[in-house]
Design an enzyme around this catalytic site. Structure first.
Site, PDB file in Angstrom:
ATOM      1  N   ARG A 177      67.781 107.334 111.789  1.00 32.65           N
ATOM      2  CA  ARG A 177      68.246 107.202 113.121  1.00 32.65           C
ATOM      3  C   ARG A 177      68.556 105.797 113.625  1.00 32.65           C
ATOM      4  NH1 ARG A 177      68.336 112.533 116.376  1.00 32.65           N
ATOM      5  NH2 ARG A 177      68.525 114.140 114.714  1.00 32.65           N
ATOM      6  N   ASP A 224      67.776 118.802 108.783  1.00 37.96           N
ATOM      7  CA  ASP A 224      66.555 118.727 109.668  1.00 37.96           C
ATOM      8  C   ASP A 224      65.675 119.305 109.364  1.00 37.96           C
ATOM      9  OD1 ASP A 224      65.658 117.236 111.753  1.00 37.96           O
ATOM     10  OD2 ASP A 224      66.883 117.169 113.206  1.00 37.96           O
ATOM     11  N   HIS A 279      61.497 119.620 112.847  1.00 37.44           N
ATOM     12  CA  HIS A 279      61.730 119.752 114.055  1.00 37.44           C
ATOM     13  C   HIS A 279      60.255 120.696 114.389  1.00 37.44           C
ATOM     14  CE1 HIS A 279      65.357 119.172 116.287  1.00 37.44           C
ATOM     15  NE2 HIS A 279      66.316 119.888 115.593  1.00 37.44           N
ATOM     16  N   TYR A 291      63.799 129.186 118.039  1.00 32.95           N
ATOM     17  CA  TYR A 291      64.539 128.263 117.624  1.00 32.95           C
ATOM     18  C   TYR A 291      64.792 127.502 116.278  1.00 32.95           C
ATOM     19  CZ  TYR A 291      68.015 124.321 119.180  1.00 32.95           C
ATOM     20  OH  TYR A 291      68.912 123.253 119.585  1.00 32.95           O
ATOM     21  N   TYR A 292      63.584 126.962 115.766  1.00 32.63           N
ATOM     22  CA  TYR A 292      63.550 126.127 114.745  1.00 32.63           C
ATOM     23  C   TYR A 292      63.035 126.887 113.845  1.00 32.63           C
ATOM     24  CZ  TYR A 292      63.763 122.242 118.485  1.00 32.63           C
ATOM     25  OH  TYR A 292      64.852 121.059 119.155  1.00 32.63           O
ATOM     26  N   ARG A 348      75.976 113.998 126.293  1.00 32.55           N
ATOM     27  CA  ARG A 348      75.958 114.667 127.025  1.00 32.55           C
ATOM     28  C   ARG A 348      74.041 114.223 127.317  1.00 32.55           C
ATOM     29  NH1 ARG A 348      73.276 118.068 122.198  1.00 32.55           N
ATOM     30  NH2 ARG A 348      73.544 116.644 120.509  1.00 32.55           N
ATOM     31  N   TYR A 406      69.678 114.885 127.242  1.00 30.87           N
ATOM     32  CA  TYR A 406      69.064 115.570 127.652  1.00 30.87           C
ATOM     33  C   TYR A 406      68.626 115.216 128.906  1.00 30.87           C
ATOM     34  CZ  TYR A 406      69.668 117.274 123.083  1.00 30.87           C
ATOM     35  OH  TYR A 406      69.895 117.897 121.754  1.00 30.87           O
ATOM     36  N   ASP A 445      70.701 119.108 129.645  1.00 30.87           N
ATOM     37  CA  ASP A 445      70.016 119.350 128.664  1.00 30.87           C
ATOM     38  C   ASP A 445      68.607 119.795 128.953  1.00 30.87           C
ATOM     39  OD1 ASP A 445      69.072 121.303 126.101  1.00 30.87           O
ATOM     40  OD2 ASP A 445      70.394 120.713 125.039  1.00 30.87           O
ATOM     41  N   GLU A 475      72.751 122.973 129.940  1.00 34.24           N
ATOM     42  CA  GLU A 475      72.355 124.001 129.020  1.00 34.24           C
ATOM     43  C   GLU A 475      70.741 124.298 129.055  1.00 34.24           C
ATOM     44  OE1 GLU A 475      73.847 123.768 125.209  1.00 34.24           O
ATOM     45  OE2 GLU A 475      72.345 123.118 124.733  1.00 34.24           O
ATOM     46  N   HIS A 496      71.715 128.380 123.109  1.00 33.80           N
ATOM     47  CA  HIS A 496      71.865 128.380 121.953  1.00 33.80           C
ATOM     48  C   HIS A 496      72.021 130.184 121.296  1.00 33.80           C
ATOM     49  CE1 HIS A 496      71.070 124.313 120.562  1.00 33.80           C
ATOM     50  NE2 HIS A 496      71.213 124.256 122.260  1.00 33.80           N
ATOM     51  N   THR A 543      74.356 121.410 117.402  1.00 35.68           N
ATOM     52  CA  THR A 543      74.447 120.569 116.254  1.00 35.68           C
ATOM     53  C   THR A 543      72.833 120.557 116.198  1.00 35.68           C
ATOM     54  OG1 THR A 543      74.618 118.462 115.342  1.00 35.68           O
ATOM     55  CG2 THR A 543      74.233 118.307 117.844  1.00 35.68           C
ATOM     56  N   THR A 544      71.889 120.135 115.009  1.00 34.70           N
ATOM     57  CA  THR A 544      70.713 119.822 114.795  1.00 34.70           C
ATOM     58  C   THR A 544      71.326 118.455 114.696  1.00 34.70           C
ATOM     59  OG1 THR A 544      68.263 119.730 113.765  1.00 34.70           O
ATOM     60  CG2 THR A 544      70.774 120.428 112.120  1.00 34.70           C
ATOM     61  N   ARG A 575      63.352 112.866 120.354  1.00 32.88           N
ATOM     62  CA  ARG A 575      63.972 112.206 119.000  1.00 32.88           C
ATOM     63  C   ARG A 575      63.868 111.015 118.938  1.00 32.88           C
ATOM     64  NH1 ARG A 575      62.904 116.061 116.670  1.00 32.88           N
ATOM     65  NH2 ARG A 575      64.895 116.294 115.131  1.00 32.88           N
TER      66      ARG A 575
HETATM   67  C1  LMR Z   1      68.669 116.668 117.500  1.00 33.22           C
HETATM   68  O1  LMR Z   1      67.747 116.590 116.123  1.00 33.22           O
HETATM   69  O2  LMR Z   1      68.825 115.727 117.962  1.00 33.22           O
HETATM   70  C2  LMR Z   1      69.073 117.781 118.103  1.00 33.22           C
HETATM   71  O3  LMR Z   1      68.286 118.547 117.157  1.00 33.22           O
HETATM   72  C3  LMR Z   1      67.662 117.565 119.201  1.00 33.22           C
HETATM   73  C4  LMR Z   1      67.351 119.493 119.959  1.00 33.22           C
HETATM   74  O4  LMR Z   1      66.676 120.518 119.549  1.00 33.22           O
HETATM   75  O5  LMR Z   1      68.453 119.763 120.695  1.00 33.22           O
HETATM   76 MG    MG Z   2      70.636 121.767 122.973  1.00 32.21          MG
END
Ligand code: LMR
Ligand code: MG
Length: 385
Positions: free
Chosen positions: A15, A42, A45, A89-90, A162, A164, A193, A219, A244, A294-295, A383
């Site tokens: 990234r 992705d 995680h 979640y992941y 947005r 975090y 978030d 969120e 989510h 999204t991830t 991230r």
């Molecule tokens: C990301 O990879 O940037 C997102 O999935 C982060 C997240 O978990 O919200």
């Molecule tokens: Mg989120």
């Protein structure tokens, strides 16, 4: 038509923040020469263990070979039996199901010479409003570089962001203050978030502190699967609350407890386009709004979300997929397009997802497996590199 083979290719894509994410490209071949492509987006995680991709490819071959790709319900049922939802979640099983389901949609639509949106009930909208993410501040010193991100992305047409939050509230507050001061009404903050990092009462204290700044929604303000906590929180704030969807049981509990206003739905976390459509329909029936989460997918995963979003009627809030803008590279010849802060749905004239693999790029990005480097829990949560 029968599925004849399955091929998985692992890529590691950096990234702009320096963080490298590993993704798996899926190809599903058939005896009629049509190939579907998908993306298990992705895997970088938590939890910190890796799926063995050679083993996964063999297992998927044994499950899928000989199946008719149009039997999406049947195949998804087999996938769910093998990669069950676990209220997390992941969960990596959801990522696996998602990649296969996307490739099957691509394959079936290509066979019919239509775009995936047309398989999903047609195009209700041709573009989807999205926002650019500002990753979590841990230090006040990071405020300046994040303001520079806002400046740069605003020039590219992204006027919604947005944020975090929740690890360094002084930095969160400083960022929101500086955004308001420098950009005024030119920039909108869609959400703050909390990523399930805090207990809802702790979140509530922080929200009271940040409430003097403009943001549209809050969120993930409670710990994962705390449906009652989410409800308590929701009743105490004026902002709409979003969460989510990662398991149908969890979504049912959120509906039953009236825990949220908005469901954040993404194929990666619920296990495919088919599952995401169900979640969006459940939200619609419950009178709740949706946004696409999204991830941070590459272009194939993002295209899948664009086609899905195109067909949804209750997509009434700004969505999140901006992966192709976050990564320094991609795996297709023509990445998905963004215009004035909108994700454009690939053209109706392009069959399937409308994406073509670029093997020159893929060879550059190819890595042997999903093994982990030396990253910390903080880096994974936030991230950052
Ligand atoms: C990301 O990879 O940037 C997102 O999935 C982060 C997240 O978990 O919200
Ligand atoms: Mg989120």
């Amino acid at each position: 038509m029968k599925i004849s083979d399955v091929k998985l290719t692992v890529v590691g894509v950096p990234r702009h923040t320096g963080f490298v994410n590993k993704h798996v490209i899926v190809e599903i071949m058939t005896d009629e020469g049509v190939t579907g492509i998908g993306e298990m987006s992705d895997f970088s995680h938590l939890p910190k263990y890796a799926v063995d991709v050679v083993d996964l490819e063999n297992v998927l071959k044994s499950m899928l070979r000989g199946q008719n790709p149009f039997d999406l319900t049947l195949i998804n049922n087999v996938l769910s039996e093998n990669y069950p939802a676990v209220m997390y979640y992941y969960e990596k099983g959801s990522f696996i199901r998602n990649g296969i389901d996307a490739a099957l949609h691509d394959l079936c639509a290509k066979y019919l010479h239509v775009s995936v949106a047309e398989l999903l009930g047609g195009r209700y909208q041709e573009k989807i409003k999205v926002c650019y993410p500002i990753f979590r501040h841990r230090f006040v010193e990071e405020v300046e570089e994040n303001l520079a991100v806002v400046r740069k992305r605003l020039q590219e047409g992204f006027d919604v962001f947005r944020l975090y939050v929740g690890k360094n509230v002084d930095a969160d507050e400083a960022f929101l203050a500086r955004v308001a001061e420098e950009f005024g009404s030119k920039v909108k903050i869609k959400s703050i978030d909390f990523s399930h990092l805090l207990d809802w009462k702790e979140t509530l204290r922080i929200v009271k502190r940040l409430a003097k700044y403009d943001f549209e929604m809050i969120e993930s303000p409670a710990v994962r699967n705390d449906f009652e906590g989410l409800r308590q929180f929701r009743l105490k704030v004026d902002h709409p609350v979003s969460e989510h969807v990662w398991d149908f049981r969890q979504q049912y509990e959120m509906i039953r407890h009236d825990s949220v206003d908005i469901f954040n739905i993404s194929p990666i976390f619920i296990g495919g386009i088919s599952a995401a459509r169900k979640a969006a329909a459940a939200a619609e029936v419950a009178g709740k709004a949706c946004l696409l989460g999204t991830t941070q997918e590459l272009s194939i995963g993002t295209a899948a979300m664009a086609h899905l979003g195109s067909s949804l009627i209750n997509l009434t809030y700004t969505s999140d997929p901006t992966g192709p803008k976050l990564y320094t590279d991609d795996i297709v010849k023509k990445p998905v397009q963004y215009e004035q802060g909108y994700l454009l749905v690939p053209d109706r004239g392009l069959p399937g997802l409308g994406m073509e693999l670029d093997w020159e790029r893929i060879e550059r990005l190819r890595v042997p497996d999903l093994s982990w480097g030396n990253v910390s829990v903080h880096q994974l949560q936030d991230r950052t590199s």
